[in-house]
Write an enzyme that holds these catalytic residues in place. Structure first.
Site, PDB file in Angstrom:
ATOM      1  N   MET A   1      16.983  50.864  -6.622  1.00  0.00           N
ATOM      2  CA  MET A   1      16.516  50.822  -5.241  1.00  0.00           C
ATOM      3  C   MET A   1      16.853  52.120  -4.515  1.00  0.00           C
ATOM      4  SD  MET A   1      14.699  49.006  -3.278  1.00  0.00           S
ATOM      5  CE  MET A   1      14.624  47.218  -3.355  1.00  0.00           C
TER       6      MET A   1
ATOM      7  N   GLU B   1      39.706  39.117  -8.463  1.00  0.00           N
ATOM      8  CA  GLU B   1      39.539  38.239  -7.305  1.00  0.00           C
ATOM      9  C   GLU B   1      38.099  38.256  -6.801  1.00  0.00           C
ATOM     10  OE1 GLU B   1      42.067  40.374  -7.633  1.00  0.00           O
ATOM     11  OE2 GLU B   1      43.921  39.213  -7.408  1.00  0.00           O
TER      12      GLU B   1
ATOM     13  N   PHE C   1      56.659  44.246  -0.080  1.00  0.00           N
ATOM     14  CA  PHE C   1      55.863  44.444  -1.289  1.00  0.00           C
ATOM     15  C   PHE C   1      54.667  43.486  -1.289  1.00  0.00           C
ATOM     16  CE2 PHE C   1      55.026  43.264  -5.780  1.00  0.00           C
ATOM     17  CZ  PHE C   1      54.481  44.472  -6.174  1.00  0.00           C
ATOM     18  N   GLN C   2      53.491  44.024  -1.533  1.00  0.00           N
ATOM     19  CA  GLN C   2      52.239  43.264  -1.562  1.00  0.00           C
ATOM     20  C   GLN C   2      51.990  42.497  -0.259  1.00  0.00           C
ATOM     21  OE1 GLN C   2      51.996  41.051  -5.329  1.00  0.00           O
ATOM     22  NE2 GLN C   2      51.045  42.832  -6.267  1.00  0.00           N
TER      23      GLN C   2
END
Lengths: 581, 162
Positions: free
Chosen positions: A492, A71, A133-134
């Site tokens: 960096m 995602e 769930f989720q």
């Protein structure tokens, strides 16, 4: 370019085909509404809570969806698409972990005012609040990093909400808008009525500025002896690059563009001083510090630009033009505030603007300084220098590529050694400083600009945060050219440890990194490695000539630092100039 | 200089709007001394009254940041003009029969009311500005405050002032 991409239809054709009023599911409403908003490419990842939506995509030939491998890849791609095109980027993820994987990307877009519409699924309305769930309260989680958000309760609200979301995302100060759609809502059937109006009582961004304030600015310019124009991302986002050029040329005021403002003013222009701040040019920083008038147009006085606030532009009268009134006076006290869209403000200002004739000596001084201290590094024929690589990329792409970067040293070298002359050619995470952003944002930029060369400059650290998206370049033949400046450390961080933490190099060694050539090849992407200048140039030219995605790993000098540098707590004229000083 | 400000915020009556407003105060480091929410004169809109402390720069930032919330329709610094500010306090105070006359005397003086009586305690209801309720609590402390609940300030500008 994309194998399954549909032939794009005109807006009229889409309205005729999809604008009909009929009873359909929430999922279909979503897809139709997105098409009617002119969305030609969506990045996403399916999961349980968005299965009705993905089911509706099946056979929906006008809807172009790109399946990323994470995602985070999807949202950074949507971000790169938005920054490089000026259109709204769209991504879709499922509930719970799908939605929370978007958080970094939403925050990235929010900090840099990038218009996104982020669609997440959620558990069914009957399960919300039960720790199903989720399930995740993504609206609550993202409240501080979205411009606005919606939890959709009824399918019939979807056309309105989507239309409002696009309007909010891409007007005023742009930003990400989240639409959370519970699973039952995406399945619910209702009458689809396309929405074309927006009525939001609490939302009326001020576009046209107050004329008196603009006149005050013009009078201040006439009186100034050492004026500076500070141009920020707002100038790019409002499409005001032509106005910026006209205004600068008419007034003759030297220009500095912030990191996000790069490209809003031609780099080669005699008035351009480069970018200011922590790793900016000596000329720009000294000019700000010595200025008697600082005209900030669409920048937000970020601390990477101002350095120590107490001591920033100490003698300057400050003009601040911003579409977001909350930015004015937030960090730096403002003498002449102008709320409005940069383009509208400049259009109004250009008419009455006069040449800053008292600034002749100032212009001469700045020209002298630019010649005296440009960005510089010690080149080497033994080791590849990252600065040389960026310059070579600039040369071989004729300065005409869209360049995306990750975050760190390579980002600063790209900003320093790849001069930009066009807006929307520079895609970088300035505000949040997001590692993992560079490569997937290039995929989005390429999708939005199929005819341009898109180059993604990365470090070996950031590349490993989203390298899985090599897959979607390979299977969709998205011809992004990826440059990895491999110095085998977190560069960096190493630089800070060297300069500020007494050479205590704690946990920066990236030993165990993959063989990037093999990694790319494993995904089916053409790849090259270069350890010297000859190899570098020929590998890069081969990558550019290749009809498809390509990766070039440049093995560069490990201990190279970015200069100039303003360390934290210093004013911006206290610059470390590096080896040459 | 840090002073107390009373801000009225007209908001869309949407789920989560209180979270948006209070969250903004939290994450930007603004202080909330009290917050009250209720319906307004217009259906679909609620009015929040927030009492906060800060200097003028902070107050300006609070107003500007609040306006960035899409569901915020109007922000008024009502403390800048003459206003009426009221808070309600319920104070359950220990009250043996012997102490009751004294407590009732205090209640009378403050034009408060006794709204519940049990063998050993009273509930006193007091309405007024924050100082008045503070004073009432101070006076009742010696009798033993068993429970205390305050609503926070709600306020309105006087007459035609905004």
């Amino acid at each position: 370019m994309v194998a399954n991409s549909a032939t794009l239809k005109s807006k009229e054709q889409l309205i005729e085909k999809w604008g009909k009023q009929e009873v359909i599911s929430g999922s279909e409403m979503l897809l139709r509404s997105l098409l009617l908003e002119g969305v030609d490419c969506v990045f996403g990842y399916p999961g349980g809570a968005v299965l009705y939506i993905y089911d509706a995509m099946y056979g929906f030939e006008d809807f172009n969806h790109l399946l990323t491998r994470h995602e985070q890849g999807a949202i950074h791609a949507a971000d790169g698409y938005a920054r490089s095109t000026g259109k709204v980027g769209v991504c879709i993820a499922t509930s719970g972990p799908g939605a929370t994987n978007l958080v970094t990307g939403i925050a990235t877009a929010y900090m840099d005012s990038v218009p996104l519409v982020v669609i997440t699924g959620n558990v069914a309305t009957t399960l919300i609040g039960t720790d199903a769930f989720q399930e995740a309260d993504i609206v609550g989680i993202t409240m501080p990093i979205t411009k606005h958000s919606y939890l959709v309760r009824k399918a019939e609200d979807l056309p309105r909400i989507i239309h409002e979301a696009f309007h909010i995302a891409n007007s005023g100060r742009k930003g990400p808008v989240l639409i959370d759609i519970p699973k039952d809502v995406s399945n619910e059937k209702a009458l689809f009525k396309p929405h074309t109006e927006v009525k939001l009582r609490g939302y009326n961004p001020t576009v046209q500025p107050n004329k008196q304030q603009v006149d005050k600015m013009l009078r201040a310019i006439e009186q100034a002896e050492r004026p500076v124009l500070l141009i920020g991302g707002g100038a790019v986002y409002s499409g005001a690059h032509e106005e910026v050029l006209a205004f600068a040329e008419k007034t003759g005021i030297p220009v500095t563009t912030t990191l996000l403002g790069l490209g809003a003013f031609p780099s080669g222009h005699e008035l351009h001083m480069g970018f200011p701040g922590m790793h900016g040019t000596w000329t720009a920083n000294m000019a700000i510090q010595e200025s008697d008038l600082l005209v900030n147009i669409g920048a937000r006085f970020d601390d990477r630009v101002t350095g120590k606030l107490n001591g920033f532009a100490p003698n300057a009268k400050i003009v601040h033009v911003d579409i977001d009134p909350a930015e004015i006076g937030k960090n730096v006290p403002t003498d002449i505030p102008i709320v409005g869209d940069v383009k509208a403000v400049l259009q109004q200002a250009i008419a009455g603007a006069k040449y800053a004739s008292k600034a002749d000596a100032w212009r001469a001084l700045i020209a002298e300084r630019k010649a005296a201290k440009p960005f510089a590094y010690k080149d080497s024929d033994e080791e590849l220098k990252p600065q040389w690589v960026v310059s070579m990329i600039h040369e071989t792409t004729h300065g005409d590529a869209i360049v995306t970067t990750d975050v760190g040293q390579h980002q600063m070298w790209a900003a320093q050694y790849y001069p930009f002359n066009k807006p929307r050619s520079w895609v970088t995470s300035g505000g949040l400083g997001t590692m993992g952003f560079g490569f997937p944002s290039a995929i989005g930029a390429q999708m939005g600009n199929p005819d341009r060369t898109v180059v993604s400059i990365n470090g070996d650290g950031g590349m490993q945060m989203c390298s899985q998206e090599l897959a979607i370049c390979a299977i969709n033949n998205i011809p992004v050219k990826v440059a990895i400046l491999n110095n085998q450390v977190l560069g960096m961080v190493r630089q800070w440890q060297e300069l500020i933490y007494d050479n205590r190099y704690s946990h920066i060694d990236l030993a165990g990194s993959p063989d990037f050539v093999k990694l790319a090849e494993a995904y089916g992407v053409k790849a090259f490695r270069a350890t010297n200048k000859d190899e570098a140039r020929s590998a890069w030219e081969a990558a550019l000539a290749h009809d498809g995605p390509a990766v070039v790993e440049f093995v560069v000098r490990k201990g190279e630092n970015v200069y100039p540098m303003v360390t934290q707590g210093s004013t911006i004229d206290q610059m470390l100039m590096g080896d040459d000083e | 200089m840090s002073t107390r400000h009373t801000i009225a915020i007209l908001v869309n009556d949407q789920p989560g709007v209180l979270q948006r407003v209070s969250g903004l105060f939290g994450r930007r480091g603004f202080n909330i001394e009290s917050i009250t929410v209720g319906t307004s004169e217009e259906p679909g809109l609620s009015r929040m009254v927030i009492v906060t402390k800060g200097d003028d720069h902070t107050l300006e930032q609070i107003e500007k940041q609040l306006y960035k919330i899409i569901d915020v329709i109007k922000v008024v610094d009502i403390g800048s003009s003459p206003m009426v500010a009221r808070e309600l306090g319920l104070i359950k105070v220990g009250a043996d029969p012997a102490a009751r006359p004294e407590i009732l005397g205090i209640v009378d003086t403050f034009r408060a009311a006794v709204v519940d009586i049990s063998p050993n305690s009273l509930i006193v209801q007091v309405v007024g500005d924050t100082d008045k309720i503070d004073a009432m609590i101070e006076l009742l402390k010696p009798y033993g405050i068993r429970e205390l609940s305050r609503t926070g300030v709600t306020a309105m500008a006087r007459g035609s002032a905004r």
